[in-house]
Structure formats: structure tokens, C-alpha cells
Design a protein around this motif. Structure first.
Motif, PDB file in Angstrom:
ATOM      1  N   GLU A 228       8.346 -72.202  21.186  1.00 29.24           N
ATOM      2  CA  GLU A 228       7.423 -71.561  20.251  1.00 29.24           C
ATOM      3  C   GLU A 228       6.315 -72.516  19.825  1.00 29.24           C
ATOM      4  O   GLU A 228       5.126 -72.150  19.791  1.00 29.24           O
TER       5      GLU A 228
ATOM      6  N   ASP B  46      11.275 -74.641  17.060  1.00 22.06           N
ATOM      7  CA  ASP B  46      11.696 -74.194  18.378  1.00 22.06           C
ATOM      8  C   ASP B  46      10.692 -74.755  19.389  1.00 22.06           C
ATOM      9  O   ASP B  46       9.485 -74.515  19.263  1.00 22.06           O
TER      10      ASP B  46
ATOM     11  N   TRP C 160      24.644 -75.917  21.311  1.00 26.49           N
ATOM     12  CA  TRP C 160      23.289 -75.446  21.539  1.00 26.49           C
ATOM     13  C   TRP C 160      23.034 -75.371  23.040  1.00 26.49           C
ATOM     14  O   TRP C 160      23.447 -76.256  23.793  1.00 26.49           O
TER      15      TRP C 160
ATOM     16  N   PRO D 222      18.260 -78.326  17.947  1.00 32.26           N
ATOM     17  CA  PRO D 222      16.809 -78.279  17.711  1.00 32.26           C
ATOM     18  C   PRO D 222      16.343 -79.483  16.901  1.00 32.26           C
ATOM     19  O   PRO D 222      17.150 -80.187  16.282  1.00 32.26           O
TER      20      PRO D 222
END
Length: 286
Positions: free
Chosen positions: A125, A122, A81, A86
Motif C-alpha cells: 500500500e 503495509d 505473518w 509488518p
């Protein structure tokens, strides 16, 4: 409003990190959290069994329970990642769990608690949505949280508070028990490992006694001694009091759902066999 107590499992566990996380969670929830540092040789294995045990500990109460929040920060350090794995969340009964999306940590919950799905978030977001709809965050503050490497400090406590408050946090479903978890299961299917070494030196293993091939054999199971490389036959017993004093045995321990423990009654199995968390220990006789 009364907020639920928070328990945090984390491998960011030096005193500075624990103090900062404790202060941030206390400021958000109004009470000091319980922070469990995972600093041994296999934090993923410890987190997997400990998370299962935490959720199991809320059963067998004979009546209503209060909700708790569990935070798990054990990120796979495999470089897959761009800024770490996440964070996801799910609810077990009335309890909220927020965890890094770590297949090894989540696999026991899929197997033993029938967890089928988590909600993956996320960071950017979520923070930008919060700043636009309910959080008093300036664009610069939202940007700072969105890009930080230290997400377990700056993001996860906020995510927990927002979920407890019922905020519409954006997330996407992710199937647990999918290819990632099956790969973990296939990799470890033949290996019975030490998940946790307790303060008595008992070695909590990573699966139930009943799932270990050969556990009913009269000759017992072949235990690998990391101290000298030998294989030692160890008999299985129902409980620790059934093990002869001063001798090793494999019993049904207190963790998981009938998970096995390698013990020495009156002594330390970890010391006798030279074992640490993550070590492979069992070679079933055949």
C-alpha cells in the motif's frame, strides 16, 4: 536539505547485508548510518533494551537536541505473518523510530516511556501510494519492492526517507500495551533475564533494580549459575565501586531507568556464571 543521522539495529548482520543496507541508507540520507548488528542468542532482548537506551540517551542534555532516525529490524520468526511482521513507526519527542511490529521489542517502551500507539504500514500500500503520488517508481519497480522478502533493505530506508520528508504515508494505528504486549509481560513477569552482555562481561538485566522482588533483602538475591546449575546468593549494591573487589554484585547500571546489572568488580559476571543474552538469572529469595 540536511537529513537526520540514521541508526539501524538489525539481525540481518552479515558483512554483505550490512554493506548493502549502509549503501542504500547513505544514498537516501547523504551520510553513512550507524549499523548495530545483533547476532547473539537473543536479538529480541538486546533490541528491546538497546532501543530503550537509544531513546533515553537523547535526554539530560540541558538544551535543544537534533532529531535522529532509528531503524529496528528484529522480526518475530513465528510464522504468524505471510511475509514477515509488518513495519510500524512512531515518534519519541522529535525522533523517528521505524520497527518491526515486535511485541517484545516494543514492550519496554510502553512500560518505561509511556508509548501508547504506533502506526502500522503495509508495504504494498505504501509503495503503490508513493509511486502514484510522489516517488519516481515504475509499476515494475513498485511491484518488486511490494513483493520482496528483503523488506529491511528495500522498503524500510524508503519509508524512513518519506516520513522524514513529511510524505503522507498511509498507516493504521495500533495500540501498544494491548493483548500482545500484556502476553509478553505475563510470560516474563517472574523471569529476570540477561538482556545485554557488555564488553566487560557485565550482564545488563531486563528490568529496574527496584522492580525485582527481594532486592532489599540482606541476604541478597539468588542468582542461577548456568555454568554448574547452582544458585548463588549475590548482594545488591548501589554502584559498581561499592562491590568488593573480585566479588559479584547486583548494581544499578547505566541502562534503562535504573535497570539492574549483574557484575563482578574487576572480572566478568558472564564468565563467572556462564551466562549469555536471554538467560534467566534471578530467583528472589523468599
Amino acid at each position: 536539505m540536511t537529513h537526520p543521522p540514521v541508526i539501524s539495529l538489525t539481525d540481518c548482520a552479515d558483512p554483505n547485508a550490512v554493506a548493502r543496507q549502509s549503501a542504500r541508507i547513505a544514498a537516501l540520507f547523504g551520510a553513512t548510518p550507524s549499523v548495530l548488528p545483533l547476532t547473539g542468542p537473543d536479538p529480541e532482548g538486546v533490541a528491546a533494551l538497546t532501543l530503550l537506551d537509544l531513546l533515553r540517551a537523547t535526554d539530560l542534555v540541558g538544551g535543544p537536541t537534533h532529531p535522529v532516525v532509528v531503524l529496528v529490524n528484529i522480526a518475530p520468526r513465528d510464522g504468524s505473518w505471510p511475509n514477515g511482521a509488518p513495519f510500524c513507526y512512531f515518534r519519541h519527542k522529535q525522533h523517528l523510530v521505524i520497527s518491526t511490529l515486535n511485541p517484545r521489542v516494543l514492550a519496554p517502551l510502553s512500560t518505561y516511556l509511556k508509548l501508547t500507539e504506533v502506526q502500522v504500514t503495509d508495504v504494498r500500500e505504501v509503495v503503490e501510494t508513493a509511486a502514484a503520488e510522489w516517488a519516481e517508481l515504475s509499476p515494475a519497480e513498485a511491484e518488486e519492492i511490494g513483493r520482496t522478502q528483503f523488506r529491511s533493505l528495500w522498503y524500510v530506508p524508503l519509508l524512513a526517507r518519506w516520513l522524514v520528508d513529511g510524505r503522507p504515508v498511509p498507516a493504521r494505528p495500533h495500540v501498544v500495551g494491548g493483548p500482545d504486549q500484556r502476553a509478553v509481560g505475563a510470560e516474563t513477569a517472574g523471569a529476570v533475564r540477561v538482556a545485554v552482555v557488555d564488553n566487560f562481561g557485565n550482564c545488563k538485566l531486563d528490568r529496574p533494580v527496584a522492580a525485582i522482588p527481594g532486592h532489599r533483602a540482606a541476604a541478597g538475591l539468588s542468582v542461577h549459575s548456568a555454568r554448574d546449575g547452582r544458585r548463588i546468593q549475590v548482594r545488591c549494591y548501589d554502584r559498581l565501586p561499592d562491590v568488593p573487589y573480585g566479588e559479584p554484585g547486583i548494581t544499578t547500571g547505566s541502562s534503562g531507568l535504573g535497570f539492574a546489572e549483574l557484575v563482578v568488580r574487576g572480572g566478568s559476571a558472564a564468565e563467572l556464571f556462564g551466562l549469555r543474552e536471554g538467560d534467566r538469572v534471578l530467583h528472589p529469595t523468599g
